[in-house]
Scaffold this motif. Structure first.
Motif, PDB file in Angstrom:
ATOM      1  N   ASP A 238     -39.950   0.038  -1.225  1.00 49.92           N
ATOM      2  CA  ASP A 238     -38.533   0.296  -1.480  1.00 49.92           C
ATOM      3  C   ASP A 238     -37.753   0.399  -0.168  1.00 49.92           C
ATOM      4  N   GLU A 239     -38.366   1.099   0.802  1.00 49.81           N
ATOM      5  CA  GLU A 239     -37.684   1.255   2.093  1.00 49.81           C
ATOM      6  C   GLU A 239     -37.505  -0.105   2.789  1.00 49.81           C
ATOM      7  N   PHE A 240     -38.532  -0.939   2.694  1.00 49.59           N
ATOM      8  CA  PHE A 240     -38.486  -2.284   3.283  1.00 49.59           C
ATOM      9  C   PHE A 240     -37.309  -3.065   2.692  1.00 49.59           C
ATOM     10  N   ALA A 241     -37.184  -3.022   1.374  1.00 50.69           N
ATOM     11  CA  ALA A 241     -36.108  -3.761   0.706  1.00 50.69           C
ATOM     12  C   ALA A 241     -34.749  -3.213   1.134  1.00 50.69           C
ATOM     13  N   ARG A 242     -34.663  -1.901   1.228  1.00 56.47           N
ATOM     14  CA  ARG A 242     -33.376  -1.283   1.595  1.00 56.47           C
ATOM     15  C   ARG A 242     -32.990  -1.675   3.020  1.00 56.47           C
ATOM     16  N   ARG A 243     -33.937  -1.560   3.947  1.00 54.67           N
ATOM     17  CA  ARG A 243     -33.636  -1.868   5.359  1.00 54.67           C
ATOM     18  C   ARG A 243     -33.262  -3.331   5.553  1.00 54.67           C
ATOM     19  N   LEU A 244     -33.912  -4.191   4.767  1.00 62.23           N
ATOM     20  CA  LEU A 244     -33.653  -5.630   4.908  1.00 62.23           C
ATOM     21  C   LEU A 244     -32.345  -6.025   4.212  1.00 62.23           C
ATOM     22  N   GLY A 245     -31.858  -5.156   3.353  1.00 68.83           N
ATOM     23  CA  GLY A 245     -30.610  -5.447   2.635  1.00 68.83           C
ATOM     24  C   GLY A 245     -30.828  -6.210   1.343  1.00 68.83           C
ATOM     25  N   ALA A 335     -38.598 -10.120   8.260  1.00 66.51           N
ATOM     26  CA  ALA A 335     -39.461  -9.197   7.519  1.00 66.51           C
ATOM     27  C   ALA A 335     -40.434  -8.501   8.478  1.00 66.51           C
ATOM     28  N   LEU A 336     -41.000  -9.270   9.414  1.00 68.50           N
ATOM     29  CA  LEU A 336     -41.936  -8.673  10.381  1.00 68.50           C
ATOM     30  C   LEU A 336     -41.243  -7.622  11.243  1.00 68.50           C
ATOM     31  N   GLU A 337     -40.011  -7.954  11.643  1.00 69.19           N
ATOM     32  CA  GLU A 337     -39.241  -7.024  12.473  1.00 69.19           C
ATOM     33  C   GLU A 337     -38.986  -5.718  11.699  1.00 69.19           C
ATOM     34  N   THR A 338     -38.656  -5.870  10.420  1.00 68.27           N
ATOM     35  CA  THR A 338     -38.414  -4.684   9.586  1.00 68.27           C
ATOM     36  C   THR A 338     -39.689  -3.855   9.465  1.00 68.27           C
ATOM     37  N   LEU A 339     -40.820  -4.521   9.265  1.00 66.59           N
ATOM     38  CA  LEU A 339     -42.092  -3.800   9.148  1.00 66.59           C
ATOM     39  C   LEU A 339     -42.401  -3.061  10.452  1.00 66.59           C
ATOM     40  N   ARG A 340     -42.095  -3.720  11.586  1.00 65.90           N
ATOM     41  CA  ARG A 340     -42.345  -3.081  12.891  1.00 65.90           C
ATOM     42  C   ARG A 340     -41.475  -1.830  13.046  1.00 65.90           C
TER      43      ARG A 340
END
Ligand code: AMP
Ligand code: MG
Length: 344
Positions: A238-245, A335-340
């Protein structure tokens, strides 16, 4: 249009074998997964797992007798006296396809999958998504051929993935063809450098080339992940989706059916995050081999959560890779940047 790799013996064998195993598993599901099944009773999937691997072992031994098979199952558990009724049930289901089946032969066919990886070998996940199988949701049969630690052919048999749903958005779309309506399952095949194709699991052969989605905007992206909470990290999803927009809710479904959907343009990102309870979990080769080639040959990208390609040279487990990030390619770096940034 037919893929030009189809006449090769390996491609024809993989398609035919996964088609037969998928039909067997679907038949077993229809006979054994009933509303009366208790939540803790896993016996239908145990029967389906063993039966599917036995059938694949039998067919591989006949077609390519020299080739090792690396399978998820072994017959040792099934040979215990208390498991005799299960072995007899497995044998009875297989005998409907192979009349020569006996309990001993079935164990031998299952154990054909007890090999270790070699310069050339096959890997089988006889029922991927066992929990989906028991719920009546998604599951697949996954078979892949490795040569020199690279996946050469990958096939997913997806009995519960409607063919029209998968190919519906493809550019060379023939899905309005009335003969194809109501076909409930799909076979997806990829061969290295030859593309990814889908054809109905039942009914007439009708190959359609799959391509990943062309969406490059995170706010329009769709994220795919596991249904089972303990196979991933739902909070981080959920956090990944939120940060990525990402605006849409992530789609949670079992098995490598997710990989088929991504390859068919029905999603842009696929995540296997590490469960907080199993940070040491490493993927099994049969859970990633067919699915990863299917995405790559459809134009997508597959890495682990650190952005490294899969290293299939480390036996049955991907020891050097953590989790999975797959995408249509266009959104991979973001996506990789967001995961980092999230420290995943
Ligand atoms: P999925 O349906 O996508 O969640 O994937 C099913 C696969 O998850 C099974 O084939 C299992 O091998 C694998 N699996 C089992 N436990 C875990 C875990 N703790 N983390 C990630 N995957 C797991
Ligand atoms: Mg699996």
């Amino acid at each position: 249009m037919n893929p030009d790799f189809l006449p090769t013996p390996e491609a024809a064998f993989t398609l035919d074998t996964v088609r037969q195993a998928s039909r067997l598993v679907k038949h077993i599901q229809g006979q054994t997964v009933t509303p009366a099944l208790t939540k803790t009773d896993r016996s239908p999937v145990t029967v389906a797992d063993f039966a599917s691997q036995a059938l694949v072992g039998y067919l591989l031994k006949k077609a390519f007798p020299q080739d090792p098979l690396v399978g998820e199952e072994g017959s040792a558990a099934l040979q215990k006296p208390e498991e005799r009724p299960t072995l007899e049930q497995v044998t009875a289901f297989i005998a409907q396809f192979l009349p020569e089946a006996t309990p001993q032969k079935v164990c031998d066919w299952i154990d054909h999958g007890a090999s270790e990886p070699a310069p050339r070998f096959w890997t089988i996940d006889p029922v991927d998504g066992t929990k989906g199988f028991l719920r009546g949701d998604q599951y697949v049969v996954a078979l892949a051929l490795f040569i020199d630690n690279q996946v050469q052919i990958g096939v997913l048999g997806c009995p519960r993935l409607p063919f029209q749903q998968l190919v519906g958005v493809q550019a060379n779309d023939h899905s309005s063809d009335a003969r194809l309506s109501g076909l409930h399952g799909t076979l997806v095949i990829a061969m290295r450098d030859k593309g990814t194709w889908a054809t109905p699991l039942d009914g007439p052969e009708h190959f359609i080339a799959l391509r990943v989605s062309a969406c490059a905007q995170p706010d329009q992206a769709r994220v795919l992940g596991s249904y089972e909470a303990e196979h991933t990290n739902q909070g981080q999803m959920d956090e990944f989706a939120r940060r990525l927009g990402v605006k849409t809710e992530p789609l949670h479904l079992d098995s490598q059916a997710k990989y088929a959907l991504l390859a068919g343009g029905q999603g842009e990102l696929l995540l296997r995050l590490l469960s907080p309870a199993r940070l040491d979990y490493r993927e099994k080769i049969w859970d990633q081999a067919a699915g990863s080639l299917i995405i790559q040959e459809a134009g997508g990208k597959v890495t682990d959560l650190d952005g490294s390609p899969f290293d299939f040279s480390t036996g049955r487990t991907l020891k050097h890779n953590r989790g999975v990030l797959a995408s249509n390619g266009l959104l991979h770096e973001k996506a990789l940047e967001t995961l980092r940034m999230m420290g995943c």
